[in-house]
Each structure stands twice: as structure tokens, then as C-alpha cells.
Design a protein around this motif. Structure first.
Motif, PDB file in Angstrom:
ATOM      1  N   VAL A  53       2.734  20.877  -5.477  1.00 38.24           N
ATOM      2  CA  VAL A  53       2.543  19.431  -5.456  1.00 38.24           C
ATOM      3  C   VAL A  53       3.860  18.720  -5.766  1.00 38.24           C
ATOM      4  CG1 VAL A  53       1.689  19.656  -7.840  1.00 38.24           C
ATOM      5  CG2 VAL A  53       1.383  17.510  -6.675  1.00 38.24           C
ATOM      6  N   HIS A  54       4.075  17.571  -5.164  1.00 42.81           N
ATOM      7  CA  HIS A  54       5.168  16.732  -5.678  1.00 42.81           C
ATOM      8  C   HIS A  54       4.561  15.450  -6.223  1.00 42.81           C
ATOM      9  CE1 HIS A  54       5.176  14.036  -2.071  1.00 42.81           C
ATOM     10  NE2 HIS A  54       5.637  13.176  -2.949  1.00 42.81           N
ATOM     11  N   LEU A  55       5.252  14.869  -7.187  1.00 41.49           N
ATOM     12  CA  LEU A  55       4.830  13.585  -7.750  1.00 41.49           C
ATOM     13  C   LEU A  55       5.939  12.579  -7.491  1.00 41.49           C
ATOM     14  CD1 LEU A  55       3.616  14.854 -11.219  1.00 41.49           C
ATOM     15  CD2 LEU A  55       2.234  14.392  -9.192  1.00 41.49           C
ATOM     16  N   LEU A 107      -1.306  17.783   2.462  1.00 40.22           N
ATOM     17  CA  LEU A 107      -2.390  16.819   2.438  1.00 40.22           C
ATOM     18  C   LEU A 107      -2.256  15.859   1.250  1.00 40.22           C
ATOM     19  CD1 LEU A 107      -5.867  17.489   3.564  1.00 40.22           C
ATOM     20  CD2 LEU A 107      -5.754  16.657   1.249  1.00 40.22           C
ATOM     21  N   THR A 108      -2.663  14.616   1.476  1.00 40.44           N
ATOM     22  CA  THR A 108      -2.733  13.623   0.402  1.00 40.44           C
ATOM     23  C   THR A 108      -4.201  13.341   0.159  1.00 40.44           C
ATOM     24  OG1 THR A 108      -0.845  12.577   1.435  1.00 40.44           O
ATOM     25  CG2 THR A 108      -1.900  11.364  -0.310  1.00 40.44           C
ATOM     26  N   ASN A 109      -4.616  13.381  -1.104  1.00 40.24           N
ATOM     27  CA  ASN A 109      -6.009  13.086  -1.414  1.00 40.24           C
ATOM     28  C   ASN A 109      -6.059  12.314  -2.731  1.00 40.24           C
ATOM     29  OD1 ASN A 109      -8.729  13.158  -0.865  1.00 40.24           O
ATOM     30  ND2 ASN A 109      -9.102  15.033  -2.005  1.00 40.24           N
ATOM     31  N   GLY A 115       0.803  -1.220   0.000  1.00 41.52           N
ATOM     32  CA  GLY A 115       0.000   0.000   0.000  1.00 41.52           C
ATOM     33  C   GLY A 115       0.832   1.265   0.000  1.00 41.52           C
ATOM     34  N   SER A 116       0.368   2.269  -0.753  1.00 36.40           N
ATOM     35  CA  SER A 116       0.980   3.587  -0.856  1.00 36.40           C
ATOM     36  C   SER A 116       2.300   3.563  -1.641  1.00 36.40           C
ATOM     37  CB  SER A 116       1.227   4.214   0.531  1.00 36.40           C
ATOM     38  OG  SER A 116       1.129   5.626   0.422  1.00 36.40           O
ATOM     39  N   CYS A 117       2.719   2.397  -2.093  1.00 32.98           N
ATOM     40  CA  CYS A 117       3.991   2.331  -2.821  1.00 32.98           C
ATOM     41  C   CYS A 117       3.802   2.121  -4.319  1.00 32.98           C
ATOM     42  CB  CYS A 117       4.876   1.238  -2.253  1.00 32.98           C
ATOM     43  SG  CYS A 117       5.447   1.639  -0.599  1.00 32.98           S
ATOM     44  N   LEU A 130       7.557  10.067  -9.554  1.00 37.13           N
ATOM     45  CA  LEU A 130       7.638   9.441 -10.885  1.00 37.13           C
ATOM     46  C   LEU A 130       7.917   7.952 -10.720  1.00 37.13           C
ATOM     47  CD1 LEU A 130       9.572  12.039 -13.079  1.00 37.13           C
ATOM     48  CD2 LEU A 130       7.135  11.876 -12.538  1.00 37.13           C
ATOM     49  N   HIS A 131       8.640   7.593  -9.645  1.00 32.46           N
ATOM     50  CA  HIS A 131       8.992   6.174  -9.441  1.00 32.46           C
ATOM     51  C   HIS A 131       7.819   5.378  -8.874  1.00 32.46           C
ATOM     52  CE1 HIS A 131      10.208   8.690  -6.076  1.00 32.46           C
ATOM     53  NE2 HIS A 131      10.016   7.678  -5.260  1.00 32.46           N
ATOM     54  N   LYS A 132       6.694   5.977  -8.630  1.00 32.79           N
ATOM     55  CA  LYS A 132       5.501   5.189  -8.297  1.00 32.79           C
ATOM     56  C   LYS A 132       4.536   5.264  -9.480  1.00 32.79           C
ATOM     57  CE  LYS A 132       5.756   5.766  -3.296  1.00 32.79           C
ATOM     58  NZ  LYS A 132       5.243   6.504  -2.132  1.00 32.79           N
ATOM     59  N   ALA A 190      -1.664  11.334   7.538  1.00 33.57           N
ATOM     60  CA  ALA A 190      -0.616  11.627   6.556  1.00 33.57           C
ATOM     61  C   ALA A 190       0.452  10.546   6.517  1.00 33.57           C
ATOM     62  CB  ALA A 190       0.043  12.966   6.869  1.00 33.57           C
ATOM     63  N   HIS A 191       1.119  10.474   5.385  1.00 32.12           N
ATOM     64  CA  HIS A 191       2.307   9.635   5.248  1.00 32.12           C
ATOM     65  C   HIS A 191       3.368  10.171   6.207  1.00 32.12           C
ATOM     66  CE1 HIS A 191       5.775   7.794   3.128  1.00 32.12           C
ATOM     67  NE2 HIS A 191       4.878   6.900   2.789  1.00 32.12           N
ATOM     68  N   GLY A 192       4.157   9.279   6.788  1.00 29.38           N
ATOM     69  CA  GLY A 192       5.138   9.681   7.795  1.00 29.38           C
ATOM     70  C   GLY A 192       6.147  10.698   7.311  1.00 29.38           C
ATOM     71  N   TYR A 218       0.132  19.604  -1.906  1.00 28.69           N
ATOM     72  CA  TYR A 218      -0.478  18.309  -2.212  1.00 28.69           C
ATOM     73  C   TYR A 218       0.611  17.251  -2.313  1.00 28.69           C
ATOM     74  CZ  TYR A 218      -3.396  14.899  -4.775  1.00 28.69           C
ATOM     75  OH  TYR A 218      -4.088  13.785  -5.199  1.00 28.69           O
ATOM     76  N   ASP A 219       0.563  16.271  -1.423  1.00 31.62           N
ATOM     77  CA  ASP A 219       1.469  15.124  -1.518  1.00 31.62           C
ATOM     78  C   ASP A 219       0.906  14.232  -2.622  1.00 31.62           C
ATOM     79  OD1 ASP A 219       2.575  12.605  -1.330  1.00 31.62           O
ATOM     80  OD2 ASP A 219       2.677  12.604   0.851  1.00 31.62           O
ATOM     81  N   GLY A 220       1.535  14.287  -3.800  1.00 34.37           N
ATOM     82  CA  GLY A 220       1.008  13.606  -4.980  1.00 34.37           C
ATOM     83  C   GLY A 220       1.536  12.207  -5.185  1.00 34.37           C
ATOM     84  N   ALA A 221       2.118  11.628  -4.127  1.00 35.03           N
ATOM     85  CA  ALA A 221       2.655  10.274  -4.279  1.00 35.03           C
ATOM     86  C   ALA A 221       1.553   9.273  -4.620  1.00 35.03           C
ATOM     87  CB  ALA A 221       3.386   9.857  -3.006  1.00 35.03           C
ATOM     88  N   ASN A 222       0.311   9.604  -4.259  1.00 32.97           N
ATOM     89  CA  ASN A 222      -0.810   8.708  -4.553  1.00 32.97           C
ATOM     90  C   ASN A 222      -1.591   9.124  -5.799  1.00 32.97           C
ATOM     91  OD1 ASN A 222      -0.232   7.137  -2.364  1.00 32.97           O
ATOM     92  ND2 ASN A 222      -1.744   8.065  -1.012  1.00 32.97           N
ATOM     93  N   LEU A 223      -0.950   9.850  -6.699  1.00 37.17           N
ATOM     94  CA  LEU A 223      -1.656  10.347  -7.888  1.00 37.17           C
ATOM     95  C   LEU A 223      -2.202   9.210  -8.755  1.00 37.17           C
ATOM     96  CD1 LEU A 223      -2.016  13.362  -8.956  1.00 37.17           C
ATOM     97  CD2 LEU A 223      -0.536  12.646 -10.818  1.00 37.17           C
ATOM     98  N   ALA A 258      13.434  12.212  -4.844  1.00 39.38           N
ATOM     99  CA  ALA A 258      12.451  11.265  -4.305  1.00 39.38           C
ATOM    100  C   ALA A 258      11.272  12.058  -3.762  1.00 39.38           C
ATOM    101  CB  ALA A 258      13.074  10.417  -3.198  1.00 39.38           C
ATOM    102  N   GLY A 259      10.255  11.337  -3.303  1.00 39.02           N
ATOM    103  CA  GLY A 259       9.052  11.995  -2.819  1.00 39.02           C
ATOM    104  C   GLY A 259       9.321  12.900  -1.618  1.00 39.02           C
ATOM    105  N   ALA A 260      10.008  12.370  -0.625  1.00 38.28           N
ATOM    106  CA  ALA A 260      10.269  13.153   0.580  1.00 38.28           C
ATOM    107  C   ALA A 260      11.119  14.383   0.250  1.00 38.28           C
ATOM    108  CB  ALA A 260      10.961  12.289   1.630  1.00 38.28           C
ATOM    109  N   HIS A 261      12.035  14.213  -0.703  1.00 35.39           N
ATOM    110  CA  HIS A 261      12.887  15.318  -1.139  1.00 35.39           C
ATOM    111  C   HIS A 261      12.028  16.392  -1.831  1.00 35.39           C
ATOM    112  CE1 HIS A 261      16.950  16.398  -3.286  1.00 35.39           C
ATOM    113  NE2 HIS A 261      16.649  17.241  -2.340  1.00 35.39           N
TER     114      HIS A 261
HETATM  115  C1  LIG Z   1       5.877   7.026  -0.967  1.00 37.08           C
HETATM  116  C2  LIG Z   1       5.220   8.179  -0.387  1.00 37.08           C
HETATM  117  C3  LIG Z   1       5.978   9.301   0.005  1.00 37.08           C
HETATM  118  C4  LIG Z   1       7.497   9.340   0.009  1.00 37.08           C
HETATM  119  O1  LIG Z   1       8.119   9.099  -1.232  1.00 37.08           O
HETATM  120  P1  LIG Z   1       9.656   8.626  -1.288  1.00 37.08           P
HETATM  121  O2  LIG Z   1      10.007   8.634  -2.742  1.00 37.08           O
HETATM  122  O3  LIG Z   1       9.699   7.264  -0.675  1.00 37.08           O
HETATM  123  O4  LIG Z   1      10.464   9.606  -0.503  1.00 37.08           O
HETATM  124  C5  LIG Z   1       5.284  10.392   0.482  1.00 37.08           C
HETATM  125  N1  LIG Z   1       3.947  10.399   0.594  1.00 37.08           N
HETATM  126  C6  LIG Z   1       3.196   9.332   0.231  1.00 37.08           C
HETATM  127  C7  LIG Z   1       1.689   9.403   0.366  1.00 37.08           C
HETATM  128  C8  LIG Z   1       3.795   8.191  -0.268  1.00 37.08           C
HETATM  129  O5  LIG Z   1       3.052   7.141  -0.599  1.00 37.08           O
END
Ligand SMILES: *Cc1c(COP(=O)(O)O)cnc(C)c1O
Length: 478
Positions: free
Chosen positions: A258-260, A207-209, A69-71, A262-264, A163-165, A236-241, A130-133
Motif C-alpha cells: 500500500v502507499h499512503l 486498486l483504490t477502495n 475530489g480525491s485531493c 501523508l500530504h493528503k 482508477a486514478h490516472g 492498494y492505492d491508499g491516497a483515499n485512506l 509523493a503518491g505516484a512515486h
Molecule cells: C492523489 C492521488 C494519487 C497521486 O498522488 P500524488 O501525491 O499526487 O502523486 C494517486 N491515487 C489517488 C487515488 C489519488 O487521489
């Protein structure tokens, strides 16, 4: 399994160097190292077997279902790798004259335009790795914005408790204080709590939505309005886009930045430590602060420039360029029909699997989910002693990677399942059956589940020791 150093035998090797065809040079013998370095000496056949054995000890998307999940562990089409492997891309030097790298600049420029269209943003930087970056970079944008207006009172970032950690961690790294906003019973943001928390010291909201519960917060316009009314900006935490791309845009939900990952979402293999890419997009009001350099186009010629009030660089050069090549290949392959079809497929697959487990496993929230769903095994643990960890470990015996465990923190005994759109109905049916079989085992033979996995190369490592005192160096006898 043996390490390369343990397989090494003096005098063995895999390299045949040609005879020296340049004149020998004399040099200061004092420059020589006192001892020859410890390099493994190993024949090619044994080297190949070593890495094959190593690969067999782990689980990847090429081995089987990977609902972490979330990855977003989706299948990454090979054509993306082929595009990124073109010598015209791989053999560039970042300091080459611009007229010799016009194609590479066009890749960055085009990817920026397309991702801005997908997210509803005006500009984007590919520097974050990366996402956190990306989160960190986006927060620095927000900070620069308030500073540029002479507003130094805004020191707080509001972060929902779902939220994601990485969100509270990035906000802290960027020098802000984190204010946690509780969730409402439906799993969304508690509006009253948000209204109370937002004020003249609010720098912004992260926020992630859909959130990490796999739920889309239908109050999103009200949420971003509350923050804007208080003078804050919305991140917007776009990791879940992957759940919403092509359906709804962060820019239209009221987000400024927003961040995305790309590796997800945009199809680069990940999980082994990179390279990744966490581009940051923003609305025009934040563009002057973006990292340098940026790419621009004039009369068909691409060049670099430095934004007026740039934050500087957050990484060397242009970020992980080849990951951008893969993302661009993916976007162009899918096109305007394929992008929304992918997110629709991700949501359909998650609901298809959830529906089969419903009534057997408890869900954190009832109703439709987005790209992932969260189960709570609290009841099972209470009745049988079998925990989320036991179930996750047992899945490995059936060739399934464990879901994300014990996250989000607001759900007890959580298993967070994200199937992704690239899995077939057959795979999902099989996975559902495995989940149900394990549930039956939990009731008939709970003790054996505490020892799972029973058939994997590695059983249950001591995770605390592995995390706190990892052995990262081989110690030689001499
Ligand atoms: C994976 C994820 C991140 C962090 O991304 P990294 O590339 O692992 O740093 C942040 N927020 C959410 C919601 C994620 O799923």
C-alpha cells in the motif's frame, strides 16, 4: 501583475551586509562571470507587497472551501508545523553520526509502527516523495517478488477503469503492461471480467477502495482472493485512506502492499508542488525488497540497515523527513479515538452535502457515498448548454475552489466533490446554497456562465497552451 524583474530598479535592495571582517583573498580573475547575474533589486516593502499580491491571486484552504475530489484538501492544524519547525529537526544533516540523530530515527521508527498498525502492514519505507512515486516503488516491490521466485511470466497489472490516472501511468513506468478492468453498474469491479483477466501472466492488481467514484467495493475480499488465486499480488492505492482510516485496514482487505499520501490524509499542506510523502507499506513477504536504508531498534538504540534483497534507493536518504514529523504529530494528536472520528467525519460531511444537492444535481451513483461523491452534469449540459467546467468556474466567484472536473473518465461532465472532515455544517450549507444558486443561473442565464468567473483576478486561461507551452523563463532585453 508585474514580475519581480519588472519591479527591479538598479541599486535598490533589502540586504545590509556587515563590513568584511576576514582577509581579502586574491583569485584568478578568469573565474569571474562575464556579466553580472540578473537578480531583482527591490526594497523590502515592495518585495513583501509582491508576494502578498501573488498570494491574493490564488485560492487555498485558508481562503475558503476547497472540495477538490480525491485531493483531500483538509485544514492542516498549525501544531504540526510547529513540531516540524523545531531546530532539532530542521537543522539536521542526513550524514550526521547516528548517535547524534536518535530522536529523528525514533520519529521514523514510531511513524512506521503507527502507520503499519493503521494499514495492517508489517513494514514501511518513507523514501517515496509523493503518491505516484509510492505506486512506482510498490510496483517494483511486486516485480522483485516475482523475480526472486524465478517467475518472469508475470508482466501484467490489472487496473480498474475507475482508477486514478497515476495507477496505469506508474504501472507502465515500472515496466508492466496495463489491463483495464471494467466497472459493474454499481460502480465496483466487474468480478467476471476480473476472473477472465487474472491468470499466469498477472503480476498484480492496483486498486483504490473506496474508489474515485467515492464508493466502497463490498466485494473486496473476493477481488483480492481472485488475484491471489491467480498468483498475483494486490496493491492498494491508499491516497483515499481519509475515508477509511481507523475503520478498516488494507491489510485485512487482502492487500500485500500500500502507499499512503501523508500530504493528503495525514495533514501536510499540498497543492503547490510539495514537499509530499508517499510511504510504501507491505506485508512481510515483500519486506526484504523494501528500499534502503530502514530503521531498526535494539535495546532503545536506533540504527539503520539494508534489507536483504533491497531494490536500492528510490530517493536520497530518508524521504521528506519533515512531512513525516507532521504526520506523526497529527496521528499522536488524534490518537486511537481521533483517527476513526476523522474518517467518520469525512464520510458524514460528504453525505451531508450530497443529500442537499440530490434531486437538483444528478449523481453518478445513487445511495451513500464515502469521502466524496461524483455528480454528472450531462443532463444540464444537454438542456442548457452549461457544462461542468462552467459550474466549476462560477464557484470561484463565490470563494469556493472548483471540485475535480471531468474525472473519473467513466462519468461524463463529472464534478467530484470531497468536502473533508474539517469543514463546519455552516460552510457546507453555504456551499450547497451556492451550488443551487448556480443551477438556477444555468436555467435563467446560461450565457453568462460561459464567461465565469466574473470577479476573479484570472478569468479563463487557455489551459492547453498553459500546459503545452508554459513560459517558465523571463527573457531579458540585454
Ligand atoms: C492523489 C492521488 C494519487 C497521486 O498522488 P500524488 O501525491 O499526487 O502523486 C494517486 N491515487 C489517488 C487515488 C489519488 O487521489
Amino acid at each position: 501583475m508585474k514580475l519581480l524583474f519588472e519591479r527591479s530598479r538598479s541599486g535598490r535592495g533589502s540586504t545590509l551586509l556587515p563590513a568584511c571582517d576576514v582577509p581579502a583573498v586574491s583569485y584568478d580573475q578568469g573565474l569571474l562571470r562575464a556579466k553580472t547575474p540578473h537578480l531583482p533589486e527591490i526594497a523590502e516593502v515592495d518585495l513583501g507587497r509582491h508576494y502578498t499580491e501573488l498570494a491574493k491571486q490564488t485560492h487555498g484552504v485558508n481562503d475558503g472551501f476547497y472540495p477538490l475530489g480525491s485531493c483531500t484538501m483538509k485544514y492542516n492544524p498549525r501544531v504540526n508545523e510547529e513540531a516540524a519547525a523545531q531546530p532539532g529537526f530542521t537543522q539536521l544533516h542526513p550524514l550526521q553520526p547516528l548517535e547524534t540523530v536518535q530522536g529523528a530515527l525514533e520519529v521514523l521508527y514510531t511513524a512506521e509502527k503507527l502507520l503499519c498498525e493503521i494499514t495492517g502492514m508489517d513494514g514501511m519505507s518513507f523514501q517515496p516523495a509523493a503518491g505516484a512515486h509510492g505506486e512506482y516503488t510498490g510496483l517494483l516491490l511486486i516485480r522483485k517478488y516475482h523475480q526472486s521466485r524465478g517467475d518472469s511470466a508475470r508482466t501484467k497489472i490489472l487496473v480498474p477503469d475507475a482508477a486514478h490516472g497515476t495507477n496505469p501511468a506508474s504501472a507502465t513506468m515500472a515496466g508492466f503492461d496495463v489491463v483495464s478492468i471494467p466497472s459493474n453498474p454499481q460502480g465496483g469491479v466487474d468480478l467476471e471480467a476480473l476472473r477472465k483477466a487474472a491468470g499466469p501472466d498477472t503480476a498484480g492488481l492496483m486498486l483504490t477502495n473506496p474508489n474515485t467514484l467515492g464508493l466502497f467495493d463490498a466485494n473486496i475480499l473476493e477481488i483480492t482472493q481472485i488475484v491471489h488465486d491467480a498468483g498475483g499480488l494486490c496493491y492498494y492505492d491508499g491516497a483515499n485512506l481519509n475515508a477509511v482510516m481507523g475503520q478498516v485496514r488494507p491489510g485485512d482487505m487482502g492487500f500485500d502492499c500500500v502507499h499512503l499520501n501523508l500530504h493528503k490524509t495525514f495533514s501536510t499542506p499540498h497543492g503547490g508542488g510539495g514537499p509530499g510523502s508517499g510511504p510504501v507499506g507491505c506485508k512481510a513477504l515483500l519486506e526484504p525488497f523494501l528500499p534502503t536504508p530502514r530503521v531498526k531498534e535494539e535495546n532503545g538504540a536506533y540504527s539503520l540497515y539494508t534489507p536483504a534483497q533491497t531494490m536500492g534507493q528510490v530517493r536520497s536518504f530518508y524521504g521528506n523527513f519533515l512531512v513525516v514529523v507532521k504526520a506523526l504529530t497529527y496521528i499522536l494528536t488524534l490518537g486511537k479515538q481521533g483517527i476513526p472520528a476523522a474518517s467518520a467525519g469525512a464520510v458524514l460531511n460528504a453525505n451531508y452535502l450530497m443529500k442537499q444537492l440530490l434531486g437538483h444535481y444528478d449523481m453518478s451513483h445513487e445511495g451513500l457515498c464515502m469521502h466524496e461523491f461524483v455528480m454528472t452534469l450531462q443532463g444540464l449540459a444537454h438542456d442548457t448548454g452549461v457544462t461542468a467546467m462552467d459550474v466549476a468556474k462560477r464557484l470561484l466567484d463565490f470563494g469556493i475552489h472548483p471540485p475535480t472536473m471531468y474525472f473519473p473518465l467513466i462519468v461524463h461532465e463529472a464534478l467530484m466533490v470531497e468536502p473533508t472532515e474539517t469543514e463546519s455544517p455552516e460552510t457546507l450549507d453555504q456551499a450547497a446554497q451556492v451550488f443551487l444558486d448556480i443551477l438556477a443561473e444555468a436555467k435563467s442565464d446560461p450565457e453568462s456562465l460561459h464567461h465565469a468567473p466574473l470577479h476573479c483576478p484570472v478569468g479563463r486561461p487557455d489551459e492547453v497552451t498553459a500546459a503545452r507551452s508554459p513560459i517558465l523563463r523571463y527573457t531579458f532585453d540585454d
